[in-house]
Design a protein around this motif. Structure first.
Motif, PDB file in Angstrom:
ATOM      1  N   ALA A 283     -12.381   2.703  -2.024  1.00  0.00           N
ATOM      2  CA  ALA A 283     -11.972   1.328  -1.703  1.00  0.00           C
ATOM      3  C   ALA A 283     -11.258   0.696  -2.896  1.00  0.00           C
ATOM      4  N   VAL A 284     -10.229  -0.096  -2.611  1.00  0.00           N
ATOM      5  CA  VAL A 284      -9.445  -0.738  -3.671  1.00  0.00           C
ATOM      6  C   VAL A 284      -9.281  -2.224  -3.365  1.00  0.00           C
ATOM      7  N   ASP A 285      -9.019  -2.970  -4.408  1.00  0.00           N
ATOM      8  CA  ASP A 285      -8.748  -4.403  -4.286  1.00  0.00           C
ATOM      9  C   ASP A 285      -7.235  -4.588  -4.232  1.00  0.00           C
ATOM     10  N   MET A 286      -6.700  -4.844  -3.051  1.00  0.00           N
ATOM     11  CA  MET A 286      -5.251  -5.009  -2.898  1.00  0.00           C
ATOM     12  C   MET A 286      -4.820  -6.466  -2.883  1.00  0.00           C
TER      13      MET A 286
ATOM     14  N   ASN B  47     -12.471  -8.397  -5.655  1.00  0.00           N
ATOM     15  CA  ASN B  47     -13.470  -7.752  -4.803  1.00  0.00           C
ATOM     16  C   ASN B  47     -12.816  -6.667  -3.954  1.00  0.00           C
ATOM     17  N   ARG B  48     -13.595  -5.649  -3.642  1.00  0.00           N
ATOM     18  CA  ARG B  48     -13.165  -4.639  -2.680  1.00  0.00           C
ATOM     19  C   ARG B  48     -13.826  -4.991  -1.346  1.00  0.00           C
ATOM     20  N   ASP B  49     -13.037  -5.451  -0.410  1.00  0.00           N
ATOM     21  CA  ASP B  49     -13.594  -6.004   0.824  1.00  0.00           C
ATOM     22  C   ASP B  49     -12.827  -5.463   2.020  1.00  0.00           C
ATOM     23  N   VAL B  50     -13.381  -4.439   2.676  1.00  0.00           N
ATOM     24  CA  VAL B  50     -12.700  -3.862   3.841  1.00  0.00           C
ATOM     25  C   VAL B  50     -13.109  -4.560   5.135  1.00  0.00           C
TER      26      VAL B  50
ATOM     27  N   SER C  15     -10.921  -8.621   4.293  1.00  0.00           N
ATOM     28  CA  SER C  15      -9.583  -8.549   3.711  1.00  0.00           C
ATOM     29  C   SER C  15      -8.782  -7.405   4.327  1.00  0.00           C
ATOM     30  N   VAL C  16      -7.800  -7.733   5.152  1.00  0.00           N
ATOM     31  CA  VAL C  16      -6.944  -6.705   5.730  1.00  0.00           C
ATOM     32  C   VAL C  16      -6.160  -5.977   4.638  1.00  0.00           C
ATOM     33  N   PRO C  17      -5.591  -6.673   3.641  1.00  0.00           N
ATOM     34  CA  PRO C  17      -4.905  -5.935   2.570  1.00  0.00           C
ATOM     35  C   PRO C  17      -5.802  -4.911   1.878  1.00  0.00           C
ATOM     36  N   ASP C  18      -7.052  -5.278   1.593  1.00  0.00           N
ATOM     37  CA  ASP C  18      -7.965  -4.318   0.964  1.00  0.00           C
ATOM     38  C   ASP C  18      -8.211  -3.126   1.885  1.00  0.00           C
TER      39      ASP C  18
ATOM     40  N   ALA D 107       0.832  -1.206   0.000  1.00  0.00           N
ATOM     41  CA  ALA D 107       0.000   0.000   0.000  1.00  0.00           C
ATOM     42  C   ALA D 107       0.868   1.259   0.000  1.00  0.00           C
ATOM     43  N   GLN D 108       1.970   1.224   0.752  1.00  0.00           N
ATOM     44  CA  GLN D 108       2.880   2.370   0.787  1.00  0.00           C
ATOM     45  C   GLN D 108       3.489   2.624  -0.601  1.00  0.00           C
ATOM     46  N   ARG D 109       3.915   1.558  -1.266  1.00  0.00           N
ATOM     47  CA  ARG D 109       4.508   1.726  -2.598  1.00  0.00           C
ATOM     48  C   ARG D 109       3.485   2.267  -3.602  1.00  0.00           C
ATOM     49  N   ARG D 110       2.261   1.797  -3.488  1.00  0.00           N
ATOM     50  CA  ARG D 110       1.240   2.201  -4.470  1.00  0.00           C
ATOM     51  C   ARG D 110       0.756   3.628  -4.249  1.00  0.00           C
ATOM     52  N   PHE D 111       0.599   4.021  -2.980  1.00  0.00           N
ATOM     53  CA  PHE D 111      -0.021   5.315  -2.707  1.00  0.00           C
ATOM     54  C   PHE D 111       0.917   6.334  -2.056  1.00  0.00           C
TER      55      PHE D 111
END
Length: 392
Positions: free
Chosen positions: A190-193, A198-201, A204-207, A99-103
């Motif tokens: 929300a994003v699918d990480m 699926n976008r699942d908060v 899914s902890v990564p999402d 997530a840090q690298r992407r955002f």
């Protein structure tokens, strides 16, 4: 007797009118949601037979605004949460760093949001989101229009299949999942990480971590810039003190500010001065990244808790300056001790010893305080704990 019958008739009539208003509001919501693409099947499943709950009673009583900041920080950024944060960061290090690298958002900051919002997934809230938002949208209050918009977003989430109705639970105000997204925020950010489509908060902890990083990124996060740091004010300081007004560090150096350990200020970026509790309490210079925390939940104490917790997860020392009070707050382990000792004395604390200062616990504290001659404010601080430990 006639007066009593008339009073009962009036109560019944008011109740019937309220139910009719709620039903009428639901019908309007159904019509609007259908016009915006929500299926009739989804609307029937979500709203048919739905009755209001007590969500309106919580308006205006959020702890960020009603709790002394030293109590708020003591409960949210205690050694227990720091240990948990470090353990969860290690467990989900790959996802947090992805997530840090992407955002571009500091991974520890994202984990800190997770810790403050749901205690790392332990406390999502158990209130049905649709019921709470329908109640808040259909009961007259100053924010009913806002909650109607959130309800529309929640119905669209259900319609898309992002969340199942039986799992769509959260806070009284409609926030849900690991990092407590409001429905409209979920739809936007929300994003699918984890790559499952699926976008699942919720599950899914990564999402959840990726979605939170996206939120902070969109809120103006500056990669590589500290959210802030504690400073020492010169004696008798009377200069600017607005955290919103950002100025270069040279501005603050010229006014005698240093790091809390006395080291000179150095580096780039612009910062505002946040006096947490007046000129004698902890003071911080905060950057635009503090503002990003604030945008997640518009409370200064909340933003400070996220920042300090993120620093401590990375091994930082936490707040160094004492709070300007002779009765500081206590961490959750000691709050649980307070509950246990009150229960041993026969007070009803309302359930298990969880460290949550709920209504029953506060009432028990106030009753005990009255008995021993303390101010009955229902607050759990150092003085109360000391009194209980000494057997009063």
């Amino acid at each position: 007797m006639k007066i009593g019958i008339l009073a009962l008739s009036l109560v019944l009539a008011l109740g019937q009118a309220a139910r009719a208003d709620f039903s009428s509001c639901k019908a309007q919501i159904k019509a609007q949601a259908a016009a915006e693409g929500v299926s009739h099947a989804t609307l029937a499943r979500a709203l048919d037979g739905l009755q209001p709950n007590d969500a309106v009673s919580f308006l205006g009583v959020q702890p960020e605004f009603t709790t002394p900041i030293w109590d708020y920080m003591a409960g949210l950024v205690d050694d227990e949460r720091v240990r948990d944060g470090r353990a969860r960061f290690a467990e989900y290090r790959h996802a947090a760093l992805a997530a840090q690298r992407r955002f571009g958002v500091d991974a520890a900051a994202v984990v800190a949001v997770w810790g403050v919002e749901s205690d790392f997934g332990r406390k999502f809230g158990g209130r049905p989101i649709i019921q709470s938002l329908t109640t808040l949208a259909c009961t007259p209050n100053r924010r009913s229009h806002y909650f109607r918009g959130e309800l529309m977003a929640a119905l669209k989430i259900l319609n898309r299949g992002d969340v199942k109705l039986e799992e769509f639970n959260g806070s009284w105000a409609g926030a849900f999942g690991n990092t407590q997204f409001m429905p409209s925020t979920f739809l936007r950010l929300a994003v699918d990480m984890d790559g499952d489509g699926n976008r699942d908060v919720i599950s899914s902890v990564p999402d959840a971590l990726g979605s939170t990083a996206n939120f902070l990124h969109r809120a103006g996060w500056v990669p590589g810039l500290p959210w802030g740091f504690e400073v020492k004010l010169p004696a008798g300081y009377h200069g600017p003190s607005s955290w919103r007004a950002k100025r270069p560090l040279s501005f603050w150096t010229a006014r005698g500010l240093t790091h809390v350990n006395g080291a000179p200020l150095a580096g780039g970026g612009s910062y505002g001065l946040f006096l947490t509790s007046g000129p004698h309490g902890p003071a911080f210079l905060v950057s635009r990244n503090f503002d990003a925390f604030y945008s997640y939940n518009a409370a200064e104490s909340y933003a400070l808790a996220i920042g300090v917790l993120s620093d401590r997860i990375k091994g930082g020392p936490g707040i160094r300056t004492p709070w300007p009070t002779d009765d500081p707050g206590i961490p959750r382990v000691e709050r649980r001790e307070v509950q246990a000792m009150l229960a041993q004395r026969g007070y009803d604390i309302g359930g298990k010893f969880d460290g949550v200062m709920g209504t029953k616990t506060r009432e028990a504290i106030a009753a005990y305080q009255r008995r021993i001659g303390m101010k009955p404010d229902g607050r759990a601080g150092v003085k109360l704990l000391s009194a209980l430990r000494t057997g009063k």
